[in-house]
Design an enzyme around this catalytic site. Sequence first.
Site, short mmCIF file in Angstrom:
data_model
loop_
_atom_site.label_atom_id
_atom_site.label_comp_id
_atom_site.label_asym_id
_atom_site.label_seq_id
_atom_site.Cartn_x
_atom_site.Cartn_y
_atom_site.Cartn_z
N GLU A 57 0.84 -1.21 0.00
CA GLU A 57 0.00 0.00 0.00
C GLU A 57 0.87 1.25 0.00
O GLU A 57 2.02 1.24 0.47
CB GLU A 57 -0.88 -0.03 1.26
CG GLU A 57 -1.79 1.18 1.41
CD GLU A 57 -2.87 1.01 2.48
OE1 GLU A 57 -2.73 0.11 3.33
OE2 GLU A 57 -3.83 1.79 2.46
N ASN A 204 -12.54 -1.04 -0.60
CA ASN A 204 -11.82 -1.70 0.50
C ASN A 204 -12.46 -1.29 1.81
O ASN A 204 -12.80 -0.12 2.02
CB ASN A 204 -10.35 -1.25 0.50
CG ASN A 204 -9.63 -1.62 1.80
OD1 ASN A 204 -9.33 -2.80 2.03
ND2 ASN A 204 -9.37 -0.64 2.65
N GLU A 205 -12.65 -2.25 2.69
CA GLU A 205 -13.21 -1.96 4.02
C GLU A 205 -14.36 -0.95 3.89
O GLU A 205 -14.35 0.12 4.51
CB GLU A 205 -12.12 -1.49 4.99
CG GLU A 205 -11.10 -2.59 5.26
CD GLU A 205 -10.18 -2.34 6.47
OE1 GLU A 205 -10.16 -1.23 7.00
OE2 GLU A 205 -9.49 -3.31 6.86
N TYR A 271 -6.60 -8.96 11.66
CA TYR A 271 -5.29 -8.63 12.20
C TYR A 271 -5.13 -9.24 13.59
O TYR A 271 -6.08 -9.31 14.36
CB TYR A 271 -5.11 -7.10 12.29
CG TYR A 271 -4.83 -6.48 10.94
CD1 TYR A 271 -3.56 -6.52 10.39
CD2 TYR A 271 -5.85 -5.89 10.20
CE1 TYR A 271 -3.29 -5.97 9.15
CE2 TYR A 271 -5.59 -5.33 8.94
CZ TYR A 271 -4.31 -5.37 8.43
OH TYR A 271 -4.03 -4.83 7.20
N GLU A 328 -6.07 -9.16 3.83
CA GLU A 328 -5.21 -8.48 4.81
C GLU A 328 -5.15 -9.35 6.06
O GLU A 328 -6.20 -9.65 6.65
CB GLU A 328 -5.74 -7.08 5.17
CG GLU A 328 -5.59 -6.08 4.04
CD GLU A 328 -6.02 -4.66 4.41
OE1 GLU A 328 -5.91 -4.29 5.60
OE2 GLU A 328 -6.47 -3.94 3.51
N GLN A 377 2.17 -6.12 5.60
CA GLN A 377 2.30 -5.81 4.19
C GLN A 377 3.69 -6.25 3.72
O GLN A 377 4.42 -6.86 4.48
CB GLN A 377 2.09 -4.34 3.98
CG GLN A 377 0.68 -3.87 4.36
CD GLN A 377 0.33 -2.48 3.85
OE1 GLN A 377 1.09 -1.85 3.11
NE2 GLN A 377 -0.82 -1.96 4.27
O1 AHR Z 1 -2.93 -2.51 6.27
C1 AHR Z 1 -3.21 -1.28 6.84
C2 AHR Z 1 -4.68 -0.90 6.75
O2 AHR Z 1 -5.45 -1.80 7.50
C3 AHR Z 1 -5.32 -0.95 5.40
O3 AHR Z 1 -5.09 0.20 4.65
C4 AHR Z 1 -6.77 -1.09 5.72
O4 AHR Z 1 -7.49 -1.75 4.72
C5 AHR Z 1 -6.78 -1.82 7.05
O5 AHR Z 1 -7.58 -1.21 7.98
#
Ligand code: AHR
Length: 523
Positions: A57, A204-205, A271, A328, A377
């Site tokens: 990103e 995205n999101e 995450y 992600e 990432q």
């Molecule tokens: O990976 C960092 C961020 O995490 C991304 O931009 C977003 O999609 C997520 O909240």
Amino acid sequence: MMMGKTIRTFSLAAACAFLGLGASASTHSETINVAVTIRADQPGPTIRPEIYGQFAEHLGTGIYEGVWVGENSSIPNTNGYRNDVIEALRELNVPVVRWPGGCFADEYHWRDGIGPRDKRPVKVNTHWGGVAETNEFGTHEFMTFAEMIGAKVYINGNLGSGTVQEMAEWIEYMTSDTNSTLANERRKNGRDEPWEVHYFGIGNEAWGCGGNMRPEYYADLFRHYATYIKTPPGKRPKIIASGGYGESTEWVDVLTKMVEKDMDGISHHYYTLPLGDWEKKGKSTGFPESEWISTLERTMLIDKIIADNIKILDERDPEGKIGFYIDEWGTWYDPEPGRNPGFLWQHNTLRDALVAAVNFNIFHRHAKRVHMANIAQMVNVLQAMILTEGPRMALTPTYHVFHMYKPFQGATYLPTDVDTPHYRLGDSAVPAVTVSAARGTDGKIHFALANLDPHREASVQTSLRGAQARAATGRVLTAKTMDAHNTVDAPENVKPAPISAKRRGDTLVLRLPPKSVTVVTLQ
Ligand code: AHR
């Protein structure tokens, strides 16, 4: 039920009985006994290479500095791409890269990133640190980057602040083989042949930075935008809908009810936060053992998250056409003192290596529906493969795990029966050993094992059904401390070492050091 087909915890005495050692057999008190059967007689689905995908990103030094330094940089580069990073990524066989975001994608206007670089507008990266975005790295630079490392492309379109027309024109610009004005503009900018866009994400999101939408509203927008993704025959990308996060199944539920066509996949983000709190996530180094185990415990939650979402997909899409894309995943720690908190830079330790292995072992088991996964990432951001400092770089423990797991790309999943004790601390408990096996495209059986226990060695008695093995050789990744990591000054602090095992009777006995990741090939 985190790992193989069945998991039972069993005591040391039971383990001794199982192994035929008898109650009086001397077993080292620091060794746990684990039994694994690899079911080579029950081959499962293909583990798509895309499960080893990555995410890059426009965030912090992920692109600028991490990948792109510009042609005039003193850092050794080829046409602006830093040589050391490109070489390291090529070595990983990265199957696919997702770009340009993330939250950045819903603020990205593709026309800003084409044409002469010195004429491109400078914007503010409002989501990530409020820094200047020079747009030096745009569509042509990304596509060339993907070609240089041999990866497919996953472009994430702007739904949040872009129009249908803008998205449709970007696709035409990239893929048209006609004499259209947009295709000719691409040619004028240096690219004659159309590119292939393998995957295209619509937003995205959408529930958050992508527009704070309800899934019902997004589902209508998906139908609308997807209508205008038009490419030459046979060149249609797989179209990915923006899905849910964390433990949610709502987005898969609504999207599979409201969208009847064009949707090849639904994304999901998960995450690992050691403390499970966005305000206080936990540190990337210098953490207590309680955060070692909580990190692994939280990582394992993804197993149920995937299973819950797959249950809905299996009901609504029994033919299995819609993939579950975990585009992600990875660890997210507190900002590193002294660094811009908006840059999401963090150390990457042996704990991250274990997190990667645990995730892979879980993704493999769901390979029928998990068609892609992208670690967040690639360089310098979150759970990165590579950390750069000026002209130098360090490969992280996570990089080494991706490298060790390479034979699993495109392999055929083999189920495993696992008997392992748990590793416990306070109220937390995780299976001490998690595993995965597969028959690689080379015809050989590859076997991955993670010993999550930071104190005890694991002796893994491995038997095979439907195949035979005399020995196993491969590599093991471990270190003295839980937070051991590599830096540009100590780049080889954590690196794989050789490991091997021989058959004893009917089983192969693998001895896994505490807190380690092992991948072996059976001979
Ligand atoms: O990976 C960092 C961020 O995490 C991304 O931009 C977003 O999609 C997520 O909240």
